[in-house]
Design a protein around this motif. Structure first.
Motif, short mmCIF file in Angstrom:
data_model
loop_
_atom_site.label_atom_id
_atom_site.label_comp_id
_atom_site.label_asym_id
_atom_site.label_seq_id
_atom_site.Cartn_x
_atom_site.Cartn_y
_atom_site.Cartn_z
N THR A 27 0.76 -1.27 -0.10
CA THR A 27 0.03 -0.08 0.10
C THR A 27 0.87 1.34 0.14
OG1 THR A 27 -0.33 -0.25 2.61
CG2 THR A 27 -2.02 -0.75 1.01
N GLU A 28 2.17 1.08 0.32
CA GLU A 28 2.90 2.23 0.44
C GLU A 28 3.19 3.18 -0.37
OE1 GLU A 28 6.93 2.10 3.42
OE2 GLU A 28 6.98 0.87 1.55
N GLN A 30 -6.87 -8.96 3.18
CA GLN A 30 -7.96 -8.23 2.47
C GLN A 30 -8.48 -7.49 3.80
OE1 GLN A 30 -11.14 -10.35 0.90
NE2 GLN A 30 -12.27 -8.68 0.36
N VAL A 31 -8.89 -7.72 4.73
CA VAL A 31 -9.25 -6.98 5.78
C VAL A 31 -8.10 -5.75 6.23
CG1 VAL A 31 -9.75 -6.79 8.47
CG2 VAL A 31 -10.25 -8.88 7.03
N LEU A 32 -6.89 -5.90 6.21
CA LEU A 32 -5.96 -5.01 6.46
C LEU A 32 -6.18 -3.99 5.36
CD1 LEU A 32 -2.99 -7.21 7.89
CD2 LEU A 32 -4.60 -5.64 9.30
N LEU A 33 -6.34 -4.45 4.13
CA LEU A 33 -5.97 -3.46 2.81
C LEU A 33 -7.26 -2.69 2.82
CD1 LEU A 33 -4.56 -5.98 0.33
CD2 LEU A 33 -3.53 -4.21 1.66
N GLY A 73 -16.66 -2.96 2.35
CA GLY A 73 -15.64 -3.49 2.77
C GLY A 73 -15.29 -3.74 4.31
N LEU A 74 -16.01 -2.98 4.94
CA LEU A 74 -16.02 -3.02 6.58
C LEU A 74 -16.93 -4.37 7.04
CD1 LEU A 74 -15.67 0.38 8.14
CD2 LEU A 74 -14.06 -1.29 7.99
#
Ligand code: ADP
Ligand code: MG
Length: 368
Positions: free
Chosen positions: A233-234, A264-267, A333-334
């Motif tokens: 993601t950086e 996927q959750v973290l992204l 997403g959430l």
């Protein structure tokens, strides 16, 4: 020898003392009840208030006895927030004659207000307040789970419906390909085919994560998982003017997870953080802080941003499927993240302050 008069007097004193004892006992019980209680007489004067109610009002109990509503509202210790809430309760119960009223206080706790008056109270007006935050939480979780089960069914149906026409389009494009080649337009066919494949991949991914299937678990190190996510993601973060800071855990923390799903959750959460920072705009320097810490038998992964934050109303709908405030958002997403974390027997919570930022915390059981 006591005279008859003295005997009667003694009995009366004893009877009075025992009534007093019983009265004190009941008053003591009322004083220490976990619900807040207030009793107004028929002239609207406060005649009784218990410890819990004074604690809720954050006001000294003795200074309130003998006050009427107007004096209570003008009391120097009563803050604006509570003043508004008291007026609201007054309006709902007196004007609208509602016997129950629910409210959320400034600390996010849910309270159930009950009023009792009429013949049974001899003209008195009893107001009791009970903390129902735990019940609300259970109710909301049940509601959430219902909605998520529905989401699973809807998404399976949509995926099925979309996949079929996509397969047909893909087949016909392949048939057309030689003709397009003759026209020198093979590039068009190639683009259409890659885009169809991408759409299929998205559906596949989505179904995989929203299906209540058991995760395909493997044991991974939280630190390397987070490093990988930051790496992914950086560059996008840099482009959006956000700085990503990873605080690595001081010890090795192992979790048994479906790596694809947890990534996927973290992204999802990091992407939301970037969006929230981008929304602030101007020359706001965005920071996304990621850390992992051991907490008992779990690891707590927190992702904090200094974006626009959310108010209480928004916070309560955050995990609802299809809830979005973004023009191009899906609102999935959430809700998908919530399901994934629950499937991993973990927990996901969020804390946010409008104008300051948001922190998401995911806890996952550690491998023992
Ligand atoms: N870090 C955050 N800061 C502020 N708002 C957020 C944050 N994360 C989520 N939200 C809010 O929650 C909503 C739902 O998020 P999500 O389920 O990921 O759907 P989407 O991103 O498609 O809108 C977002 O539209 C946004 O309003
Ligand atoms: Mg999102």
């Amino acid at each position: 020898m006591l005279s008859e008069f003295q005997e009667t007097l003694l009995q009366s004193v004893k009877a009075y003392q025992s009534t007093q004892l019983v009265k004190n006992k009941y008053e003591n019980v009322l004083q220490h009840l976990d619900s807040g209680i207030m009793l107004f007489d028929c002239d609207g004067v406060l005649t009784f208030i218990n410890v819990q109610m004074a604690k809720l009002l954050e006001m000294p109990r003795q200074s309130l006895i003998g006050c009427n509503l107007l004096q209570l509202l003008r009391h120097p210790h009563l803050n604006q927030f509570k003043k508004r809430k008291i007026l609201r309760i007054y309006r709902e119960t007196i004007f609208h004659r509602k016997k129950y009223h629910e409210l959320i206080d400034e600390y996010g706790r849910h309270w159930l207000i009950t009023v009792t008056y009429g013949d049974q109270m001899d003209g008195d007006f009893l107001l009791s307040v009970k903390d129902v935050s735990d019940f609300k939480r259970i109710e909301q979780t049940a509601y959430q789970n219902d909605k998520l089960a529905m989401l699973g069914k809807i998404s399976a149906a949509i995926a099925h419906e979309i996949r079929n026409p996509l397969t047909a389009i893909r087949g016909f494009i392949q048939l057309l390909r030689p003709h397009l080649m003759q026209l020198g337009k093979d590039e068009y066919a190639r683009i259409i085919l890659t885009e169809i494949d991408r759409a299929n991949d998205i559906i596949h991914e989505f179904l995989n994560s929203s299906k209540p299937s058991a995760p395909q678990k493997s044991t991974v190190n939280v630190s390397s998982l987070l490093k990988e996510v930051v790496l992914l993601t950086e560059s996008e973060a840099l482009m959006k003017g956000c700085q990503m800071i990873l605080h690595e855990p001081s010890e090795e923390l192992l979790v048994s997870i479906d790596v694809k799903q947890i990534k996927q959750v973290l992204l999802n959460i990091i992407k939301n953080a970037m969006d929230a920072i981008a929304e602030v705009g101007g020359d706001h320097q965005g920071v996304i802080d990621i850390r992992a810490e051991k907490e008992g038998k779990s690891v707590c992964i927190s992702i904090q941003d200094n974006g626009g934050g959310m108010d209480k109303g928004l916070l309560s709908r955050l995990f609802d499927p299809f809830f979005t405030t973004k023009e191009k958002g899906t609102g999935l997403g959430l809700s998908v993240s919530y399901r994934i974390i629950r499937n991993h027997r973990g927990n996901i919570s969020v804390d946010s302050l409008k104008g300051a930022g948001t922190i998401f915390t995911i806890s996952l059981p550690l491998v023992s």
